[in-house]
Design an enzyme around this catalytic site. Structure first.
Site, PDB file in Angstrom:
ATOM      1  CD  GLU A 164       5.555   5.594   0.087  1.00  0.00           C
ATOM      2  OE1 GLU A 164       5.276   4.527   0.662  1.00  0.00           O
ATOM      3  OE2 GLU A 164       4.720   6.290  -0.536  1.00  0.00           O
ATOM      4  CB  ILE A 187      -4.601   4.669  -3.634  1.00  0.00           C
ATOM      5  CG1 ILE A 187      -5.433   4.059  -4.770  1.00  0.00           C
ATOM      6  CG2 ILE A 187      -5.358   5.788  -2.945  1.00  0.00           C
ATOM      7  CD1 ILE A 187      -6.637   3.267  -4.307  1.00  0.00           C
ATOM      8  NE  ARG A 209       3.965  -0.336  -3.642  1.00  0.00           N
ATOM      9  CZ  ARG A 209       2.971  -0.829  -2.922  1.00  0.00           C
ATOM     10  NH1 ARG A 209       1.895  -0.095  -2.717  1.00  0.00           N
ATOM     11  NH2 ARG A 209       3.033  -2.034  -2.401  1.00  0.00           N
ATOM     12  CG  HIS A 224       1.999   3.626   1.654  1.00  0.00           C
ATOM     13  ND1 HIS A 224       3.096   3.408   0.861  1.00  0.00           N
ATOM     14  CD2 HIS A 224       1.112   2.646   1.309  1.00  0.00           C
ATOM     15  CE1 HIS A 224       2.890   2.344   0.085  1.00  0.00           C
ATOM     16  NE2 HIS A 224       1.688   1.874   0.351  1.00  0.00           N
ATOM     17  CB  ILE A 225      -2.877   5.004   6.029  1.00  0.00           C
ATOM     18  CG1 ILE A 225      -3.604   6.250   5.483  1.00  0.00           C
ATOM     19  CG2 ILE A 225      -1.677   5.399   6.879  1.00  0.00           C
ATOM     20  CD1 ILE A 225      -4.253   7.102   6.578  1.00  0.00           C
TER      21      ILE A 225
END
Length: 328
Positions: free
Chosen positions: A269, A238, A240, A287-288
């Site tokens: 991404e 979680i 980068r 990416h949430i």
């Protein structure tokens, strides 16, 4: 007095725009158009401030082309989109949004860990495809969370939040590796023990990555590190994109060198390495980790507070390169 001009580089809450408009002449990208570097430079002409979301690259070339720019306020705790050295050299302040997303991101990190270990996404796909015809004793058997060993690489605020959830909520043994060791009081609060990186990878049942991205942390987890992990272990990122070598991870997952992975961030991404899309034992999210309405509002508010604090009052809240302030 002439109002400073501010660019909002991505779509954001209307209330956020209204707060900015009370103080600045605002140009907002509510259409959420994807601007090229050249387009961003064009939009920044005559602007003193910019509200960024982590996807806009602020580097030396942009700064040279935008002489009026004074502050870049990131609506994110990470700021690897900023070349801070170049910004400092140009006298441009960078700010980020720490603290306000810590607990929400730690919640999500633990949710992703549980989904990965218990094969939730994999089993849902199986069910939705109509493949569930009968019960079997070994159907989607995963690994336990409670009582297992949790290894955290990166023990900042979010890492500490995940450690507490694991130790206090699930009775996990928590080990961690960090650039610097926490003081004894913090270790005790998190019920965590410091170990070397190699020992962590060899020992942990579940490895969670929460390190900031820098050139030094690029591919913190690659083929060599994956080879150290247990074949029953899981890996969660979680942090980068770029912290994990996604190509090497896809190979390790396909060959079952590790049991499973959960990824919220990706190298390059929003593109995802195509091999990760073909292996079943990985949970993928876009990416949430900080994506709750209250948290995203708080992140936006802090970015606005920094713009107002700097351009109006001369007192930003969370400066990343405070040397700029002393040079004013």
């Amino acid at each position: 007095m002439t109002q400073a001009k501010v660019l909002v580089a991505r779509s954001i809450f209307p209330e956020t725009i209204a707060r900015l408009q009370a103080h600045f002449d605002v140009e907002a990208n509510q259409a959420d158009d994807d601007w090229s570097a050249a387009q961003l430079i064009e939009k920044l002409q005559g602007k003193q401030g910019v509200f960024t979301t982590g996807s806009e690259r602020i580097d030396g070339a942009l700064l040279a082309a935008c002489p009026d720019l004074k502050i870049c306020a990131n609506m994110a705790v990470g700021y690897n989109n900023f070349d801070l050295d170049a910004m400092t050299a140009r006298g441009v302040l960078g700010t980020n949004a720490p603290d306000v997303l810590t607990e929400t991101t730690a919640d999500f990190g633990f949710a992703l860990l549980m989904a990965t270990a218990r094969r939730i996404a994999e089993s849902e796909h199986f069910l939705r495809a109509g493949q569930w015809k009968k019960w079997r004793y070994d159907m989607f058997s995963g690994s336990d969370i409670h009582g297992s060993t949790l290894g955290i690489i990166g023990m900042g605020r979010i890492g500490q939040g995940i450690a507490k959830r694991g130790a206090l909520g699930f009775g996990m043994k928590v080990i961690y590796h960090n650039r610097s060791r926490l003081d004894a009081a913090l270790e005790a609060e998190c019920k965590a023990s410091y170990v070397g990186k190699e020992e962590l990878l060899k020992t942990a049942d579940h490895v969670v990555l929460v390190v900031p991205y820098t050139p030094a942390s690029h591919h913190t987890i690659g083929a060599a590190e994956l080879a150290l992990m247990k074949p029953t272990a899981t890996l969660v990122n979680i942090a980068r994109g770029g912290i994990v070598d996604d190509a090497a991870l896809a190979v390790a997952l396909r060959e079952r060198r590790i049991a499973a992975a959960g990824l919220d961030v990706f190298e390059g991404e929003p593109k995802v390495h195509p091999d990760l899309l073909t292996v079943p034992n990985v949970v993928l999210t876009p990416h949430i980790a900080s994506a709750t309405v209250p948290t995203r509002r708080a992140m936006a508010d802090l970015a606005v507070d920094n713009l107002i604090g700097f351009l109006v009052d001369g007192k930003p809240v969370t400066p990343l390169n405070p040397a700029v302030l002393g040079a004013r």
